[in-house]
Motif scaffolding. Sequence first.
Motif, PDB file in Angstrom:
ATOM      1  N   GLY A 134      64.487 -67.483  53.339  1.00 19.51           N
ATOM      2  CA  GLY A 134      64.903 -67.931  54.675  1.00 19.51           C
ATOM      3  C   GLY A 134      64.913 -69.407  54.571  1.00 19.51           C
ATOM      4  O   GLY A 134      65.937 -69.869  55.310  1.00 19.51           O
ATOM      5  N   THR A 135      64.117 -70.129  54.161  1.00 17.80           N
ATOM      6  CA  THR A 135      64.264 -71.619  53.985  1.00 17.80           C
ATOM      7  C   THR A 135      65.184 -71.880  52.934  1.00 17.80           C
ATOM      8  O   THR A 135      66.062 -72.810  53.321  1.00 17.80           O
ATOM      9  N   VAL A 136      65.338 -71.123  51.897  1.00 14.45           N
ATOM     10  CA  VAL A 136      66.333 -71.090  50.961  1.00 14.45           C
ATOM     11  C   VAL A 136      66.759 -69.700  50.572  1.00 14.45           C
ATOM     12  O   VAL A 136      66.006 -68.755  50.862  1.00 14.45           O
ATOM     13  N   GLY A 137      67.890 -69.570  49.754  1.00 15.36           N
ATOM     14  CA  GLY A 137      68.209 -68.234  49.465  1.00 15.36           C
ATOM     15  C   GLY A 137      67.355 -67.580  48.140  1.00 15.36           C
ATOM     16  O   GLY A 137      67.001 -68.637  47.404  1.00 15.36           O
TER      17      GLY A 137
ATOM     18  N   ASP B 250      69.853 -74.812  47.586  1.00 10.34           N
ATOM     19  CA  ASP B 250      69.920 -73.983  48.579  1.00 10.34           C
ATOM     20  C   ASP B 250      69.810 -72.512  48.346  1.00 10.34           C
ATOM     21  O   ASP B 250      69.401 -71.573  49.058  1.00 10.34           O
ATOM     22  N   LYS B 251      69.490 -72.336  47.092  1.00 13.23           N
ATOM     23  CA  LYS B 251      69.135 -71.043  46.423  1.00 13.23           C
ATOM     24  C   LYS B 251      68.234 -71.009  45.525  1.00 13.23           C
ATOM     25  O   LYS B 251      68.402 -72.086  44.388  1.00 13.23           O
ATOM     26  N   ILE B 252      67.269 -70.126  44.760  1.00 14.03           N
ATOM     27  CA  ILE B 252      66.548 -70.253  43.698  1.00 14.03           C
ATOM     28  C   ILE B 252      66.648 -68.884  43.216  1.00 14.03           C
ATOM     29  O   ILE B 252      66.408 -67.717  43.888  1.00 14.03           O
ATOM     30  N   VAL B 253      67.020 -69.086  41.877  1.00 11.25           N
ATOM     31  CA  VAL B 253      67.084 -67.772  40.950  1.00 11.25           C
ATOM     32  C   VAL B 253      66.312 -67.914  39.724  1.00 11.25           C
ATOM     33  O   VAL B 253      65.769 -69.155  39.238  1.00 11.25           O
ATOM     34  N   GLY B 254      66.290 -66.779  38.969  1.00 10.08           N
ATOM     35  CA  GLY B 254      65.480 -66.729  37.757  1.00 10.08           C
ATOM     36  C   GLY B 254      64.069 -66.204  37.845  1.00 10.08           C
ATOM     37  O   GLY B 254      63.403 -65.987  38.785  1.00 10.08           O
ATOM     38  N   PRO B 255      63.676 -65.529  36.975  1.00 13.64           N
ATOM     39  CA  PRO B 255      62.369 -64.744  36.735  1.00 13.64           C
ATOM     40  C   PRO B 255      61.239 -65.388  36.592  1.00 13.64           C
ATOM     41  O   PRO B 255      61.098 -66.699  36.253  1.00 13.64           O
TER      42      PRO B 255
ATOM     43  N   ALA C 297      58.718 -76.928  45.275  1.00 16.63           N
ATOM     44  CA  ALA C 297      59.285 -78.128  45.172  1.00 16.63           C
ATOM     45  C   ALA C 297      60.945 -77.902  45.381  1.00 16.63           C
ATOM     46  O   ALA C 297      61.494 -78.753  45.905  1.00 16.63           O
ATOM     47  N   LEU C 298      61.519 -76.725  44.704  1.00 25.92           N
ATOM     48  CA  LEU C 298      62.922 -76.481  45.042  1.00 25.92           C
ATOM     49  C   LEU C 298      63.037 -76.193  46.387  1.00 25.92           C
ATOM     50  O   LEU C 298      64.330 -76.386  46.830  1.00 25.92           O
ATOM     51  N   ALA C 299      62.163 -75.382  46.878  1.00 24.20           N
ATOM     52  CA  ALA C 299      62.350 -74.903  48.297  1.00 24.20           C
ATOM     53  C   ALA C 299      62.622 -75.803  49.556  1.00 24.20           C
ATOM     54  O   ALA C 299      63.198 -75.807  50.501  1.00 24.20           O
ATOM     55  N   TYR C 300      61.344 -76.811  49.359  1.00 22.79           N
ATOM     56  CA  TYR C 300      61.274 -77.804  50.340  1.00 22.79           C
ATOM     57  C   TYR C 300      61.800 -79.095  49.974  1.00 22.79           C
ATOM     58  O   TYR C 300      61.986 -80.058  51.080  1.00 22.79           O
ATOM     59  N   GLY C 301      61.893 -79.545  48.793  1.00 30.13           N
ATOM     60  CA  GLY C 301      62.433 -80.940  48.171  1.00 30.13           C
ATOM     61  C   GLY C 301      61.211 -81.771  48.343  1.00 30.13           C
ATOM     62  O   GLY C 301      59.908 -81.367  49.029  1.00 30.13           O
ATOM     63  N   THR C 302      60.950 -82.617  47.132  1.00 29.73           N
ATOM     64  CA  THR C 302      59.953 -83.690  47.213  1.00 29.73           C
ATOM     65  C   THR C 302      60.644 -84.834  47.170  1.00 29.73           C
ATOM     66  O   THR C 302      61.837 -85.034  47.112  1.00 29.73           O
TER      67      THR C 302
END
Length: 435
Positions: A231-234, A212-217, A200-205
């Motif tokens: 590549g789609t997002v950081g 633009d970037k996803i962080v966290g474990p 959802a974060l990477a592609y959007g809904t």
Amino acid sequence: MSQTPIRRLAAREPEFLSTLDALLAFEAEADGRIDAAVTEILQAVRTTGDAAVVEYTRRFDGLDVQSMVALELPRSELLLALDSLRPEQREALTIAADRVRVYHERQKGESWEFTEADGTRLGQKVTPLDRVGLYVPGGRASYPSSVLMNAIPAKVAGVGELIMVVPTPRGEKNPLVLAAAAITGVDRVFTIGGAQAVAALAYGTQTIPQVDKIVGPGNAYVAEAKRRVFGTVGIDMVAGPSEVLIISDGSGHADWVAMDLFAQAEHDELAQSILLCTDAGFIDAVHDAIDRLLPTMPRRDTIARSLANRGALIHVDSLEQACALANRIAPEHLELALEDAEDWIAHIRHAGAIFVGHWAVEALGDYCAGPNHVLPTMRSARFSSPLGTYDFQKRTSIVHISQAGAQHLGKVASILAHGEGLQAHARSAEMRLKV
């Protein structure tokens, strides 16, 4: 005689380095089920958006929801969680957040520019990311410290919007996690998790905008999803098991060292805890402390398996040798449990974080010392750095070429372009000559 199964090694043994390298080696086993599940989830969310996220949340988290509206938490609920904390919890969370913020403010990059003699101006523009997604584990594995360590540097960098996702299996919400989101100024919070949250974060809904970037474990599904959407997002990193390396000269407390080894081992059975020590007698004392203290630990089974699987107590001939081995290991966390610890910092080239002296316990770094606890693992400290404010900023080169500068640089570019067989490049530069 010590009963806890943990390797006892000596650096002078003929096969020591090959034994050490085998101990350090970690390859996440490819799991076909995880691979297939993540492939299906990413494709479904990319294709149908909110509907897929809702369906997977119903299936995996046991939530009876019909739409994304029910999965977004209002800011009032975050503030209510903050107000519900015991005074000592709220104070601890606030102190930790303030310390993390002060440290990361020093990392903030600034734009700069310089002018050459012919009027050419060159520079760098530093810009924060527009939107970042923060994944926070939920349920039993709830980590408010992860919120602090990821959200604060993003906000210090000036990120425009920070969207947090945190699963709430069976409706379990951790008030410390929600309070941390309130303190750090997270903009939106969705109670979703797993690969579907990453997708959802990477592609959007229809409801969640693309970041633009996803962080966290996260767990193995989250890690694989992050790997796939890079590549789609950081992304920040795909982290391995937690690690600690302790260098000792025998001047400290054996119980302290044993508990510092436990602190990493309790993460999971793949975590790695290693001691390098010049004093064979102190190694015996640490091993005895492990035997004595382990039965008192609530997570003793996990600790015991971790120490047996990937732990080691290693006798070295000198601190110089210990530092050389530390650089080979390139640990996530390095404790210099030494009488003159300051003197040995310069010998260390590769470590995610260095904890200097007997009082600098790594656990303080996990929560409230100030530096980030998101650190490179699996020997990647040889080439990468802790998460920081700089990870939420990007740098753009600025190039102003004066007419005089174009005469000189155009000739240089023309020669090099012809040498590469790129004639249009050369002509483009040559057209600015003697205009």
